[in-house]
Motif scaffolding. Structure first.
Motif, PDB file in Angstrom:
ATOM      1  N   GLN A 122     -27.353 -31.560  -7.446  1.00  0.00           N
ATOM      2  CA  GLN A 122     -26.609 -29.851  -7.409  1.00  0.00           C
ATOM      3  C   GLN A 122     -26.963 -29.406  -5.847  1.00  0.00           C
ATOM      4  O   GLN A 122     -27.919 -28.769  -5.890  1.00  0.00           O
ATOM      5  N   SER A 123     -26.381 -29.897  -4.459  1.00  0.00           N
ATOM      6  CA  SER A 123     -26.734 -28.893  -4.237  1.00  0.00           C
ATOM      7  C   SER A 123     -26.073 -29.113  -2.331  1.00  0.00           C
ATOM      8  O   SER A 123     -24.841 -29.122  -2.715  1.00  0.00           O
ATOM      9  N   ARG A 124     -26.419 -29.253  -1.227  1.00  0.00           N
ATOM     10  CA  ARG A 124     -25.169 -28.818  -0.244  1.00  0.00           C
ATOM     11  C   ARG A 124     -24.054 -30.744   0.086  1.00  0.00           C
ATOM     12  O   ARG A 124     -23.828 -30.375   0.596  1.00  0.00           O
ATOM     13  N   TRP A 155     -45.886 -41.991  -0.131  1.00  0.00           N
ATOM     14  CA  TRP A 155     -46.722 -41.134  -1.238  1.00  0.00           C
ATOM     15  C   TRP A 155     -45.191 -40.205  -1.534  1.00  0.00           C
ATOM     16  O   TRP A 155     -45.619 -39.669  -0.488  1.00  0.00           O
ATOM     17  N   GLY A 156     -45.114 -39.550  -2.532  1.00  0.00           N
ATOM     18  CA  GLY A 156     -44.388 -38.681  -2.699  1.00  0.00           C
ATOM     19  C   GLY A 156     -44.597 -38.586  -5.048  1.00  0.00           C
ATOM     20  O   GLY A 156     -44.129 -39.603  -5.737  1.00  0.00           O
ATOM     21  N   ASP A 157     -44.497 -37.351  -5.313  1.00  0.00           N
ATOM     22  CA  ASP A 157     -44.153 -36.949  -6.552  1.00  0.00           C
ATOM     23  C   ASP A 157     -42.201 -37.206  -7.002  1.00  0.00           C
ATOM     24  O   ASP A 157     -41.734 -35.639  -7.015  1.00  0.00           O
ATOM     25  N   TYR A 158     -41.700 -37.869  -6.521  1.00  0.00           N
ATOM     26  CA  TYR A 158     -40.684 -38.044  -6.618  1.00  0.00           C
ATOM     27  C   TYR A 158     -40.346 -37.313  -8.378  1.00  0.00           C
ATOM     28  O   TYR A 158     -39.592 -36.331  -7.981  1.00  0.00           O
ATOM     29  N   ASP A 213     -33.517 -30.863   1.109  1.00  0.00           N
ATOM     30  CA  ASP A 213     -32.407 -29.326   1.199  1.00  0.00           C
ATOM     31  C   ASP A 213     -32.830 -28.559   0.667  1.00  0.00           C
ATOM     32  O   ASP A 213     -32.177 -27.126   0.065  1.00  0.00           O
ATOM     33  N   ASN A 214     -33.798 -28.569  -0.036  1.00  0.00           N
ATOM     34  CA  ASN A 214     -35.197 -27.224  -0.679  1.00  0.00           C
ATOM     35  C   ASN A 214     -34.416 -26.758  -1.484  1.00  0.00           C
ATOM     36  O   ASN A 214     -34.425 -25.583  -1.919  1.00  0.00           O
ATOM     37  N   ASP A 215     -34.957 -27.979  -2.532  1.00  0.00           N
ATOM     38  CA  ASP A 215     -33.947 -27.367  -3.938  1.00  0.00           C
ATOM     39  C   ASP A 215     -35.579 -27.688  -4.843  1.00  0.00           C
ATOM     40  O   ASP A 215     -35.481 -27.451  -6.460  1.00  0.00           O
ATOM     41  N   GLY A 216     -36.825 -27.971  -4.138  1.00  0.00           N
ATOM     42  CA  GLY A 216     -38.203 -28.681  -5.365  1.00  0.00           C
ATOM     43  C   GLY A 216     -38.354 -29.846  -5.591  1.00  0.00           C
ATOM     44  O   GLY A 216     -39.257 -30.293  -5.940  1.00  0.00           O
ATOM     45  N   TRP A 217     -36.709 -30.342  -5.178  1.00  0.00           N
ATOM     46  CA  TRP A 217     -37.055 -32.048  -5.092  1.00  0.00           C
ATOM     47  C   TRP A 217     -37.052 -32.994  -4.217  1.00  0.00           C
ATOM     48  O   TRP A 217     -36.174 -32.380  -3.135  1.00  0.00           O
ATOM     49  N   GLN A 218     -38.209 -34.136  -3.956  1.00  0.00           N
ATOM     50  CA  GLN A 218     -38.365 -34.875  -2.655  1.00  0.00           C
ATOM     51  C   GLN A 218     -37.160 -35.856  -2.512  1.00  0.00           C
ATOM     52  O   GLN A 218     -37.510 -36.630  -3.619  1.00  0.00           O
ATOM     53  N   ASP A 219     -36.958 -35.389  -1.602  1.00  0.00           N
ATOM     54  CA  ASP A 219     -35.542 -36.844  -1.023  1.00  0.00           C
ATOM     55  C   ASP A 219     -36.286 -37.850  -0.578  1.00  0.00           C
ATOM     56  O   ASP A 219     -37.224 -37.972   0.227  1.00  0.00           O
ATOM     57  N   LEU A 220     -35.865 -38.974  -0.203  1.00  0.00           N
ATOM     58  CA  LEU A 220     -35.811 -40.145   1.073  1.00  0.00           C
ATOM     59  C   LEU A 220     -35.460 -39.790   2.018  1.00  0.00           C
ATOM     60  O   LEU A 220     -34.118 -40.118   1.843  1.00  0.00           O
TER      61      LEU A 220
END
Length: 590
Positions: free
Chosen positions: A112-114, A483-486, A568-575
């Motif tokens: 759910q984003s752009r 590294w990231g907290d996906y 997209d600044n939705d709080g979830w880390q994308d790749l």
């Protein structure tokens, strides 16, 4: 600017990273005497598109032979599907054809984003009889608004002389949407007799892309900037001799940082041998000017990576550049003017560099990834010097180096002293620091080509490779690591960029390829073709779980670089994955 080297003696005594007093020669940097080169005639005059001559590349065909008729059939089937997507069916479709719906009826939103998208969580297992008219109607609806179609054959199984099955990744691109789907096709007597959709996902781009190319509007026009950004590596390779150290493989990095303390981010760009590195200083109006020459950092050496970091804790960004022969250190005076402080010779032919404070002494150390060992005597590099052996578990690459910061721009090789010599000749492309076990010191993940990766756990400044123990060796073509907290569980997860190969997936699963290979060796080759890997940290901190396929992140093509970022600044880390390489006139592989 080029370098003239002033040699210095190097201590043979053991270096202790925790006690500078024990180092008889704590500074292993050699002096660099830069020589300014007038570049007026170094850059060849620009040529207009109309005067550019394109030379055709000679092609040679290799017959696959009777044992590999599957490859001939695969090429034939791919050509048939290409004709089908153009509406040319003739007698291609069998009268008794059966198929699942080309567009699944039940789709689930996954973003759910752009860039909203949908995928099929479950697909119908049974095919049903379908007329050619109905099938083409479904296909035409699927292709509505599509501008380009890419077909990647990823599998083939031959039942007998007249019947075989192919698996093809189908990528459809349009101005307002993209579709990725996988078809399993049954071919009988040169006709398509069955089709099953194995995977399906679509993403809408009707609101426009998240990013647009603003290079031309940002970079202030100048003859040098124009020449450097308008022409690719193939252009320069035709104009610079091998003695100029220009290599087709590219591998040039960049660094971002505020070099002049004005609060605006600047960019340092590495370039190929005989082309000057660039330093683009951001202006208040959003444009950028190349100030590398005025800043004293327009080096002409082939440069593979750079860092803008504060090495002397004075509050400004100093510069580290990994060139073909030296790791170069330059001190920033705070205004964006740099002074060379020396170069370290212990990491020739580096691929990338990264910085951290693994011993928690308050200053940054530099880890240099050295992909190849090269041949210092003959000057041969890359695979001219040596080949990875064995191909999927090589340990005959270059030697990575940890340069310990001794203060006052003095650096020494402390690799062995801290335990990083273990598994340290593995064709390394990239590394990334992170305190994955949350014990207060940073650990080191290392991505290696042609084999196993390493994860060095840091225990009070001493490292141990625990990659096998925690399940992240990932024998593949490792080219990047991040590294990231996906999943936002509070623990850091690991993503490794490898190579997805449609040809590798197709060929390595065929019986004639397996032959007398041991099961483990065959599985290793198959793994190398799978693509990128995502390892989720276990809740109890005991290791990682490979979630690559269920997360849908293996397909990154030839993935050089990768990074977690919330696009997209939705709080979830994308790749984000940078991919691509040299190819030829056939594009059915990567």
């Amino acid at each position: 600017m080029v370098f003239l080297l002033a040699c210095s003696e190097r201590s043979s005594e053991t270096n202790d990273p925790h006690s500078q007093a024990k180092l008889s020669n704590p500074n292993e940097l050699i002096a660099l005497n830069p020589k300014v080169v007038q570049r007026a005639d170094r850059l060849p005059p620009q040529v207009s598109d109309g005067s550019t001559t394109v030379r055709p590349i000679a092609e040679s065909a290799t017959e696959p032979g009777e044992d590999w008729q599957s490859e001939e059939k695969s090429v034939w089937a791919n050509d048939q599907l290409a004709q089908l997507t153009k509406g040319k069916i003739d007698t291609m479709l069998a009268a008794s054809m059966e198929s699942t719906p080309l567009v699944p009826s039940a789709l689930t939103a996954f973003k759910q984003s752009r860039l909203p998208g949908q995928r099929a969580e479950s697909l119908p297992g049974a095919v049903r009889p379908i007329s050619s008219v109905e099938f083409m109607g479904q296909l035409n609806r699927l292709l509505e608004g599509v501008e380009t179609v890419e077909l990647k054959p990823i599998g083939i199984e031959i039942s007998d002389q007249n019947r075989f099955t192919t698996r093809t990744r189908v990528e459809l691109h349009g101005p307002s949407h993209e579709i990725n789907t996988t078809w399993e096709c049954v071919w009988q007597s040169d006709q398509l007799s069955g089709l099953r959709v194995l995977a399906y996902e679509t993403m809408s781009t009707k609101d426009g892309p998240l990013f647009v190319d603003v290079t031309r509007s940002v970079l202030t026009n100048s003859p040098r900037t124009d020449a450097l950004i308008d022409h690719g590596i193939e252009y320069w390779n035709e104009r610079i001799t091998r003695y100029g150290d220009m290599y087709l493989t590219g591998h040039h990095g960049l660094a971002i940082g505020d070099v002049n303390g004005d609060g605006l981010e600047d960019v340092y760009v590495c370039d190929g041998g005989s082309l000057p590195n660039q330093l683009y200083i951001q202006q208040v109006d959003g444009t950028a000017k190349d100030m590398a020459s005025a800043s004293g950092v327009d080096f002409l050496e082939d440069s593979r990576g750079a860092l803008l970091v504060d090495l002397d804790n004075d509050g400004d960004q100093d510069l580290v550049v990994a060139t073909v022969a030296l790791i170069i250190f330059a001190e920033n005076d705070g205004s964006g003017k740099f002074t060379l402080r020396g170069g370290h010779q212990g990491a020739p032919y580096p691929a990338s560099i990264c910085a951290a404070d693994p011993d928690n002494d308050g200053d940054l150390d530099i880890y240099a990834c050295v992909y190849e060992a090269g041949d210092q005597a003959s000057g041969a590099r890359w695979f001219e010097a040596r080949s990875p052996v064995p191909f999927n578990d090589a340990n005959n690459g270059g030697r990575n180096v940890l340069l310990g910061n001794q203060g006052n721009f003095q650096f020494a090789d402390i690799t062995a002293e801290v335990g990083l010599e273990q598994n340290n000749h593995r064709w390394t492309f990239a590394a990334a620091w992170e305190d994955y076990d949350q014990d207060g010191d940073v650990d080191l993940a290392v991505a290696n080509d042609f084999g196993r990766n390493s994860l060095y756990r840091n225990d009070d400044g001493k490292f141990t490779d625990i990659a096998a123990e925690v399940g992240v060796e990932d024998m593949a073509a490792g080219m990047s690591v991040t590294w990231g907290d996906y999943n936002r569980d509070g623990r850091m997860d690991l993503y490794v960029g490898n190579m997805f190969s449609s040809a590798g997936n197709r060929i390595s699963y065929q019986r004639q390829f397996g032959g007398d290979r041991e099961a483990s060796g065959l599985a290793g080759v198959q793994r190398m073709a799978r693509g990128n890997s995502l390892f989720a940290a276990k809740a109890d901190g005991s290791g990682f779980v490979d979630v690559s396929e269920q997360a849908g992140v293996t397909m990154g093509r030839w993935a050089w670089s990768s990074g977690f970022v919330d696009m997209d600044n939705d709080g979830w880390q994308d790749l984000v994955i940078a991919n691509g390489y040299l190819t030829n006139t056939r594009d059915v592989d990567l």
